[in-house]
Design a protein around this motif. Sequence first.
Motif, PDB file in Angstrom:
ATOM      1  N   GLU A  95      -0.516   6.006   8.539  1.00 22.11           N
ATOM      2  CA  GLU A  95      -1.654   5.121   8.770  1.00 22.11           C
ATOM      3  C   GLU A  95      -1.852   4.842  10.256  1.00 22.11           C
ATOM      4  OE1 GLU A  95      -3.221   4.918   6.246  1.00 22.11           O
ATOM      5  OE2 GLU A  95      -1.946   4.669   4.494  1.00 22.11           O
ATOM      6  N   THR A  96      -3.104   4.772  10.654  1.00 18.03           N
ATOM      7  CA  THR A  96      -3.419   4.412  12.030  1.00 18.03           C
ATOM      8  C   THR A  96      -3.296   2.897  12.190  1.00 18.03           C
ATOM      9  OG1 THR A  96      -5.770   4.087  11.561  1.00 18.03           O
ATOM     10  CG2 THR A  96      -5.052   6.317  12.162  1.00 18.03           C
TER      11      THR A  96
ATOM     12  N   TYR B 181       0.853  -1.193   0.000  1.00 18.14           N
ATOM     13  CA  TYR B 181       0.000   0.000   0.000  1.00 18.14           C
ATOM     14  C   TYR B 181       0.886   1.240   0.000  1.00 18.14           C
ATOM     15  CZ  TYR B 181      -4.331  -2.554   1.025  1.00 18.14           C
ATOM     16  OH  TYR B 181      -5.426  -3.383   0.960  1.00 18.14           O
TER      17      TYR B 181
ATOM     18  N   THR C 207      -4.326  -2.632  10.249  1.00 20.20           N
ATOM     19  CA  THR C 207      -4.971  -3.923  10.470  1.00 20.20           C
ATOM     20  C   THR C 207      -5.866  -4.288   9.287  1.00 20.20           C
ATOM     21  OG1 THR C 207      -4.936  -3.628  12.868  1.00 20.20           O
ATOM     22  CG2 THR C 207      -6.509  -5.227  11.990  1.00 20.20           C
ATOM     23  N   LYS C 208      -6.616  -3.324   8.785  1.00 18.22           N
ATOM     24  CA  LYS C 208      -7.465  -3.580   7.620  1.00 18.22           C
ATOM     25  C   LYS C 208      -6.622  -3.921   6.394  1.00 18.22           C
ATOM     26  CE  LYS C 208     -11.374  -0.659   9.003  1.00 18.22           C
ATOM     27  NZ  LYS C 208     -12.194   0.542   8.668  1.00 18.22           N
ATOM     28  N   GLN C 209      -5.522  -3.208   6.217  1.00 20.37           N
ATOM     29  CA  GLN C 209      -4.659  -3.502   5.079  1.00 20.37           C
ATOM     30  C   GLN C 209      -4.078  -4.905   5.185  1.00 20.37           C
ATOM     31  OE1 GLN C 209      -1.765  -0.329   4.979  1.00 20.37           O
ATOM     32  NE2 GLN C 209      -3.212   1.161   4.131  1.00 20.37           N
TER      33      GLN C 209
ATOM     34  N   GLY D  60      -2.195   4.702   1.308  1.00 20.09           N
ATOM     35  CA  GLY D  60      -3.561   4.200   1.431  1.00 20.09           C
ATOM     36  C   GLY D  60      -4.117   3.485   0.228  1.00 20.09           C
TER      37      GLY D  60
ATOM     38  N   SER E 258       3.424  -1.112   3.912  1.00 20.44           N
ATOM     39  CA  SER E 258       2.547   0.047   3.849  1.00 20.44           C
ATOM     40  C   SER E 258       3.330   1.327   4.080  1.00 20.44           C
ATOM     41  CB  SER E 258       1.431  -0.079   4.901  1.00 20.44           C
ATOM     42  OG  SER E 258       0.558   1.039   4.842  1.00 20.44           O
TER      43      SER E 258
ATOM     44  N   THR F   7      -6.126   1.171  10.455  1.00 21.43           N
ATOM     45  CA  THR F   7      -5.973   1.100   9.004  1.00 21.43           C
ATOM     46  C   THR F   7      -4.973   0.023   8.618  1.00 21.43           C
ATOM     47  OG1 THR F   7      -6.506   3.439   8.725  1.00 21.43           O
ATOM     48  CG2 THR F   7      -5.317   2.377   6.925  1.00 21.43           C
TER      49      THR F   7
END
Length: 209
Positions: free
Chosen positions: A165-166, A49, A171-173, A52, A161, A169
């Motif tokens: 990023e938080t 990523y 974790t979602k990636q 994002g 990544s 985020t």
Amino acid sequence: MNAQYIGIVRSKWFLAVSGVILGIVIVLGIRFATYHVDSIHYHANFAVYLNGTQEEFKGPQYYTEAEMCTLDTAIQPSQRAHMHDNINNVVHVEDHAVTWGHFFTNLGWTISSTFIATPDGTIYKKNEIADIRILLNGQDYTNFGDIQNKVINDNDRLLVSFGDETTATLTKQYDSVPSTAAKYDAASDPASCSSNHETTIQDRFNHMF
């Protein structure tokens, strides 16, 4: 020294030499019969990523097809780790001690702990705002060494990544990285470079000596 004694000595030498020759023939025969080409082929999953947006790795330059594989004894760099069939999240590993650095280099990318460089010359450099985060098999690998030097293991799941990023985020990636490596391990892969070379009579003769 009489003729009988000479005959006995010659017989012993003949038996000894014959035994050595027979032993050599047996050993070579076993090496000939049991030799097979060492075939390594396993898989890992990954995603990259950038700010994002997931990199899709579009273009034929990212994929190695069967006709590009060779029968050379020395495996080519692109054959050691690559992708097939426009599937942009599965790494095919076909040699010993292949690292993530080898794989990304074959794609034309550089991913280090301080910057990411793409084939078109774009550089994403770590700074006060944007970071390069590495998650490997669910663990944060960011501060545990350069991913370039990490050997790719069977069923690895890697997230790279870049951005601000938080944790949520990231974790979602990471969750977007599929877990399909085991499926590819179990399936027959006609596009495999290593599967193209069957053990030949010449291979067996070369291994004998």
